[in-house]
Design a protein around this motif. Structure first.
Motif, short mmCIF file in Angstrom:
data_model
loop_
_atom_site.label_atom_id
_atom_site.label_comp_id
_atom_site.label_asym_id
_atom_site.label_seq_id
_atom_site.Cartn_x
_atom_site.Cartn_y
_atom_site.Cartn_z
N GLU A 4 61.41 34.88 32.55
CA GLU A 4 61.40 35.79 31.50
C GLU A 4 60.38 35.31 30.42
O GLU A 4 59.37 35.95 30.08
N ALA B 223 67.30 45.95 43.54
CA ALA B 223 66.26 46.01 44.32
C ALA B 223 65.20 44.96 43.82
O ALA B 223 64.91 44.61 42.56
N VAL C 153 54.01 40.24 34.38
CA VAL C 153 55.76 40.67 34.40
C VAL C 153 56.20 39.93 35.30
O VAL C 153 55.48 39.27 36.44
N GLY C 154 57.60 39.32 35.29
CA GLY C 154 58.25 38.59 35.90
C GLY C 154 59.73 39.24 35.93
O GLY C 154 60.30 39.52 34.90
N THR C 155 60.08 39.47 37.23
CA THR C 155 61.51 40.31 37.30
C THR C 155 62.38 39.48 38.35
O THR C 155 61.77 39.25 39.32
N VAL C 156 63.63 39.36 38.15
CA VAL C 156 64.65 39.20 39.04
C VAL C 156 65.50 40.23 39.17
O VAL C 156 66.23 40.61 38.51
N GLY C 157 65.20 40.88 40.41
CA GLY C 157 66.02 42.18 40.39
C GLY C 157 67.31 42.05 41.28
O GLY C 157 68.02 42.81 41.23
N ARG C 158 67.38 40.96 42.00
CA ARG C 158 68.57 40.85 42.87
C ARG C 158 69.20 39.55 42.48
O ARG C 158 68.38 38.53 42.49
N ILE C 159 70.44 39.88 42.88
CA ILE C 159 71.24 38.44 42.57
C ILE C 159 72.57 38.42 43.19
O ILE C 159 73.05 39.37 43.24
N MET D 215 56.73 43.07 29.48
CA MET D 215 57.71 42.39 28.86
C MET D 215 58.25 42.79 27.83
O MET D 215 59.60 42.95 27.69
N SER E 254 66.05 36.99 43.79
CA SER E 254 64.49 37.59 44.09
C SER E 254 63.62 37.13 42.87
O SER E 254 64.06 37.43 41.92
N ASP F 182 59.83 38.68 41.49
CA ASP F 182 58.89 39.40 41.45
C ASP F 182 57.87 39.17 40.43
O ASP F 182 58.20 39.28 39.34
N ALA G 148 70.96 31.29 36.07
CA ALA G 148 70.70 31.95 34.89
C ALA G 148 69.79 31.06 33.94
O ALA G 148 68.67 31.90 33.35
N ARG H 14 56.19 37.57 45.55
CA ARG H 14 57.57 37.83 45.77
C ARG H 14 58.05 36.46 46.07
O ARG H 14 57.37 35.94 47.35
N ILE I 142 66.25 32.34 35.48
CA ILE I 142 66.00 33.78 35.20
C ILE I 142 65.35 33.78 33.83
O ILE I 142 64.34 34.29 33.59
N LEU I 143 65.88 32.93 32.84
CA LEU I 143 65.27 33.10 31.47
C LEU I 143 64.01 32.15 31.56
O LEU I 143 63.01 32.54 30.76
N VAL J 97 62.69 46.14 41.15
CA VAL J 97 63.47 46.91 40.00
C VAL J 97 64.04 46.24 39.03
O VAL J 97 64.98 45.37 39.34
N ALA K 41 71.93 36.75 31.84
CA ALA K 41 71.56 35.17 32.19
C ALA K 41 71.74 34.44 30.94
O ALA K 41 72.32 33.15 30.69
#
Lengths: 417, 417
Positions: free
Chosen positions: A254, B276, A264-270, B236, A287, A289, A247, A219, A250-251, B279, B247
């Motif tokens: 992804e 989160a 896997v890649g995740t932006v959960g908080r912005i 994904m 964030s 992850d 943005a 993270r 984030i892409l 998430v 985004a």
């Protein structure tokens, strides 16, 4: 597809899962935190079921329930079949609990069949996998694996109660924790049945998956600083829009995750500042992850992500700050356990789907300690950590049949390395 | 570059701007809201300056100060030179105030030169351009233009005081507002000097810009609904990540605005749920602010944006909801006023930069009422609505010289259409 095995133990297991789901710290929903009154009540209830299955259960110094079925002769190394009976807040009925009660069901079936195996089986109900109450997690499985950190006893819950104090209030003796650890020669291996908590098996139209590894996780907290400005008066070429930069990042996350098998890649908080309709965002924090099936894949993925988002920041003339956060190495599953589980699934007429686990599990505590593996069962819509968590009786029966086939077919020599 | 004109009125104007900046509702910062005690005090102060400039100022029913300099004969149609003396909270010294005091300085210079023009000049200090206190804005300029909505008197400030009540407390008679409106044959045209509030002139290394139009604005509230999920367990290809979709939409807005000359597009607010670290965002809401130099450009831009983001939502299998918000038509500046201002800027040795105004201004209230135009003065770093708002004395002098040259060179017949 084969017909259902309709094991007698399945109906009993499903009934027990329903009964166990009523034991909660919060009336109206299922919440059962480690060392809470509901956990205590669940330990008492599950202990009676261990005894009903013919085991002589003990509750150890961290609150694990353990029961041992001897093999052809007493004292053989044990295959541990385990999972956890703590839950998240407002949980589903199957996460963890299924794996514990499936272990008991296997014992019941083995007794019914009169099988004597070339190894012992230990069924264990861990009490702290979700890590909701205290700062650490996997306390039960780490105590068994011999990697429990005694310093964790000082960690506090929200009410200011330390884990050590909670253990004593529960009736446990934390000073006895080091003695719980199984010697390596006592452990043949570790296997855990768990709901998938994701949509892969449902998508593949197969009930069972063989876990290849428990994910490697990293993270990172990212902060982009551009220039705030009037949404009307700053022409596009003059902008250093922190949100547009974020943005693009984030892409990139992804895209890289999509391009990397198993990642896997995740932006959960912005969060964008100043956050007004008519102001160009000057600062954005988000964030990251990032998870991969093994450390090398994840590390390469993280490096690609960092290189790309750094490049985006440079090209856009914004500043990117990165703060390294939580990191967890991958726990690959043992090849012989993977092979044994796959053969067991095939033996009852299903196609085993190989998949990594993106979520953490008690099994990870046994990586590097003894051969470890996991069997995943499909759950409805991939939904978990939610009251809508659901499995079918038919799938539960299939899972039990597969676990039983695995245990009956396991050659202890295959785990000797 | 020419040498500075060093008009005597410049130093006086700059000193008055400093003095006016001390009149505030919030000690320690400049905040002067419409009909507030500071506004009242500013009206009294500025009225004395109107009188010092030889005008016979009046304060009208909405709190505007107006003073008229007759032309070659009394009663000629008037060129209105105006801006506002209200401010945002924690404002700069020049936004609005500069335009009013520059109008007075022009009067002083005309008197000093002994010029008699073929038209009258009215200098007006409006009191409500920022729209900070009440739900509406441009109350002063709209009252003069004859488009004041009497229904706006019922709008309340945060303290629950209606605009009508605030006017009465200020000593004004709101029932007299309709009588303020100038007849169209009384207005030759409207011209306003204002700081740019953006970086274009600084970037072009020129002090003055001729505004081509006041932007056409459209705001839209967007909401993207995907599927929340565990950051580890949903591969994904299975994801419907609302933030990744948003985004892509943010970058589409940026790209379309960049591709469309004069257009700007801003996403200033964004919120991801559940928010989160581990998430996948299931829902994201964000704001859209799209502006163009004319309605057709803006409307085409908005259509392109909506088509693209709808396409993104469809392709990603997420749901996009759009709620239409604030909309303001463009106010193009009159060609003869643009030409006259450009000629005036050139006559004093500078290159007039043609640029649209992305922000709203009092001038917009005169669009469709009489020929209207604006002169922009560069400000440091394009910063406005901020105590750091800054102009140089040299630039103020250049602006004054240009405005004076415009007024002296203006052929009333050019505005006859």
């Amino acid at each position: 597809m084969t017909t259902l095995s309709n094991l007698p133990a399945t109906a009993r297991m499903m009934a027990r899962l329903e009964e166990l789901a009523l034991i909660t710290d919060e009336p109206g929903k299922l919440t059962r935190l480690y060392l809470s009154p509901a956990h205590k009540q669940a330990v008492e209830k599950v202990t009676t079921w261990f005894a009903e299955a013919g085991l002589s259960p003990t509750v150890d110094a961290v609150g694990n329930i353990a029961g041992r079925l001897e093999g052809r002769q007493p004292g053989l190394p044990a295959l541990i079949i385990a999972s956890h009976i703590d839950t998240v807040r407002d949980a589903g009925k199957f996460d963890g609990n299924l794996g514990v009660l499936a272990g008991l069901a296997v014992i019941e079936e083995l007794r019914r069949l009169g099988d004597k195996l070339p190894f012992a089986i230990e069924v264990i109900a861990f009490g702290d996998e979700e890590g909701v109450r205290f700062p650490v997690t996997l306390s039960g499985s780490r105590a068994i694996a011999g990697t429990f950190d005694m310093g964790a006893l000082g960690g506090h819950d929200e009410a200011g109660i330390s884990m050590g104090e909670a253990m004593i209030a529960f009736g446990l003796d934390p000073t006895a924790i080091p003695a719980i650890a199984r010697r390596r020669d006592q452990m043949l291996g570790y296997v855990e049945l768990h709901i998938e908590q994701g949509p892969v098996l449902e998508g593949a139209n197969q009930p069972l998956g063989v876990v290849t590894s428990i994910a490697s996780i990293k993270r990172i907290a990212a902060s982009v600083t551009g220039e705030a400005g009037h949404a009307g008066t700053v022409p596009m070429p003059f902008r250093k829009d922190a949100l547009a930069a974020a943005a693009e990042m984030i892409l990139a996350v992804e895209r890289i995750a999509r391009e990397t098998p198993g990642m896997v890649g995740t932006v959960g908080r912005i969060e964008a500042q100043p956050g007004a309709v008519n102001v160009i965002p000057g600062e954005v924090r988000f964030s990251l992850d990032l998870r991969g099936p093994d450390d090398a894949t994840r590390e390469t993925g993280v490096e690609r992500v960092l290189a790309e988002i750094t490049g985006i920041a440079t090209r856009r003339g914004v500043t990117l700050s990165l703060a390294s956060g939580y990191e967890e190495k991958a726990s690959p599953c043992h090849p012989a356990i993977q092979a044994g589980l796959a053969a067991a699934v095939r033996s009852i007429g299903y196609e085993p789907i190989a998949l990594p686990s993106g979520a953490g599990h008690d099994a990870a505590a046994f990586h590097g300690i003894c051969p470890m593996g996991m069997l995943f069962l499909r759950c409805k819509g991939g939904i978990s950590h939610n009251p809508a968590e659901s499995i079918t009786v038919e799938d539960a029966d299939i899972a039990l049949a597969a676990l039983l086939a695995f245990v009956r077919g396991l050659d202890p020599a295959s785990l000797a390395t």
